[in-house]
Design a protein around this motif. Structure first.
Motif, PDB file in Angstrom:
ATOM      1  N   PHE A   1      -3.370  -1.799   4.006  1.00 51.19           N
ATOM      2  CA  PHE A   1      -2.439  -1.913   3.274  1.00 51.19           C
ATOM      3  C   PHE A   1      -0.863  -0.549   3.528  1.00 51.19           C
ATOM      4  O   PHE A   1      -1.296   0.198   4.084  1.00 51.19           O
ATOM      5  CB  PHE A   1      -2.482  -1.333   1.744  1.00 51.19           C
ATOM      6  N   PRO A   2      -0.230  -0.724   3.204  1.00 53.85           N
ATOM      7  CA  PRO A   2       1.308   0.333   2.930  1.00 53.85           C
ATOM      8  C   PRO A   2       0.520   1.673   2.301  1.00 53.85           C
ATOM      9  O   PRO A   2       0.440   1.377   1.829  1.00 53.85           O
ATOM     10  CB  PRO A   2       2.819  -0.293   3.039  1.00 53.85           C
TER      11      PRO A   2
ATOM     12  N   THR B   1      -2.466   5.960  -4.773  1.00 57.53           N
ATOM     13  CA  THR B   1      -2.533   5.270  -3.745  1.00 57.53           C
ATOM     14  C   THR B   1      -3.188   5.543  -2.524  1.00 57.53           C
ATOM     15  O   THR B   1      -3.836   6.332  -2.215  1.00 57.53           O
ATOM     16  CB  THR B   1      -0.391   6.463  -3.298  1.00 57.53           C
TER      17      THR B   1
ATOM     18  N   TYR C   1      -3.999  -8.188  -5.314  1.00 61.68           N
ATOM     19  CA  TYR C   1      -3.106  -7.860  -4.492  1.00 61.68           C
ATOM     20  C   TYR C   1      -1.559  -8.582  -5.383  1.00 61.68           C
ATOM     21  O   TYR C   1      -1.470 -10.377  -5.230  1.00 61.68           O
ATOM     22  CB  TYR C   1      -3.612  -8.209  -3.232  1.00 61.68           C
TER      23      TYR C   1
ATOM     24  N   LYS D   1       1.698  -8.178  -3.701  1.00 60.11           N
ATOM     25  CA  LYS D   1       2.409  -8.220  -2.579  1.00 60.11           C
ATOM     26  C   LYS D   1       3.573  -7.292  -2.579  1.00 60.11           C
ATOM     27  O   LYS D   1       3.877  -6.163  -2.726  1.00 60.11           O
ATOM     28  CB  LYS D   1       2.221  -9.030  -1.079  1.00 60.11           C
TER      29      LYS D   1
ATOM     30  N   ASP E   1       2.242   3.760   1.003  1.00 58.42           N
ATOM     31  CA  ASP E   1       2.837   3.453  -0.610  1.00 58.42           C
ATOM     32  C   ASP E   1       2.770   3.022  -1.503  1.00 58.42           C
ATOM     33  O   ASP E   1       3.205   2.563  -2.764  1.00 58.42           O
ATOM     34  CB  ASP E   1       4.659   2.989  -0.489  1.00 58.42           C
ATOM     35  N   ILE E   2       1.609   1.710  -1.302  1.00 63.09           N
ATOM     36  CA  ILE E   2       1.026   0.971  -2.211  1.00 63.09           C
ATOM     37  C   ILE E   2       0.395   1.458  -3.217  1.00 63.09           C
ATOM     38  O   ILE E   2      -0.691   2.474  -3.137  1.00 63.09           O
ATOM     39  CB  ILE E   2       0.161  -0.623  -1.777  1.00 63.09           C
TER      40      ILE E   2
ATOM     41  N   LYS F   1       4.098  -4.138  -4.234  1.00 66.96           N
ATOM     42  CA  LYS F   1       2.967  -3.000  -3.564  1.00 66.96           C
ATOM     43  C   LYS F   1       2.080  -2.245  -4.620  1.00 66.96           C
ATOM     44  O   LYS F   1       1.977  -1.292  -4.632  1.00 66.96           O
ATOM     45  CB  LYS F   1       4.283  -1.986  -3.112  1.00 66.96           C
TER      46      LYS F   1
END
Length: 213
Positions: free
Chosen positions: A185-186, A200, A144, A146, A188-189, A149
């Motif tokens: 996770f958001p 995504t 990841y 961050k 849009d990652i 993203k």
């Protein structure tokens, strides 16, 4: 800003990623290059872009993600970095290959450096967080980044699906538990898997039957 080059490798169409930033340092993730042309294509890309490889990383120990490690290790004097739970698995690549009737082009005799949950792998101005996601294998991880993203999901999560769990060390219960991590996770990652096209988090939450908020 990261630059990501994808190389689709070997008879199992595995995704190898070369990830670099403005510093020209790069990491090579899941080098499944089996054929000579695949190895040379990766080397040429690194040379043409004047990159400096500083890490060779595997998301897990299955053979299709590790065929090219000896070549990369020797060419750039790098150890393979892999979760401690899958170090023995990658050492047994020859045994894995025999089960599939595949002949290895060279032995997996490179040095191995083991990482663990929460470790940070640094290159250039970026940092990769290691997140353990057992289930496809005991030592499967997600890598990841961050700030960008971005996550490399190996064979834990694919576009619309998940990795199989019927190999030695696999567990459907464990992979379902690991998938709970993804919903943090958001939306849009970007998720870059070990096989197939990128996706995504938002798409997976809407379309992947194995994910549930």
């Amino acid at each position: 800003m990261l630059k990501i080059e994808t190389f689709t490798c070997n008879m199992l169409q595995e995704n190898c990623y070369v990830v670099s930033d403005e510093s020209k340092e790069c990491v090579i993730i899941d080098c499944g290059a089996y054929y000579e042309a695949e190895k040379l294509a990766i080397e040429k890309y690194i040379t043409d872009n004047e990159l400096k490889p500083v890490h060779l990383i595997a998301t897990h120990g299955h053979l299709d993600h590790n065929f090219g490690n000896p070549f990369i290790s020797k060419t750039y004097s790098l150890p393979l970095e892999i979760d401690s739970s899958d170090a023995a698995l990658v050492r047994a690549t020859e045994k894995q290959a025999a089960l599939f009737g595949i002949t290895l082009n060279e032995p997996m005799d490179m040095d191995i450096k083991m990482f663990h949950m929460g470790d940070r792998i640094k290159f250039g101005s970026h940092e990769i967080e290691v997140i353990e996601t057992p289930g496809h294998s005991m030592g499967s991880v997600v890598l990841y980044i961050k700030d960008e993203k971005l996550a490399f999901t190996g064979d834990t999560l694919f576009r619309g699906s998940i990795g199989r769990t019927d190999f030695e060390g696999g567990s459907m219960l464990m992979i379902i538990q690991s998938l709970r991590m993804f919903v943090q996770f958001p939306d849009d990652i970007r998720l870059l898997p070990g096989h197939g096209q990128e996706t995504t988090m938002g798409y997976e939450l809407a379309h992947n039957p194995y994910l549930d908020r």
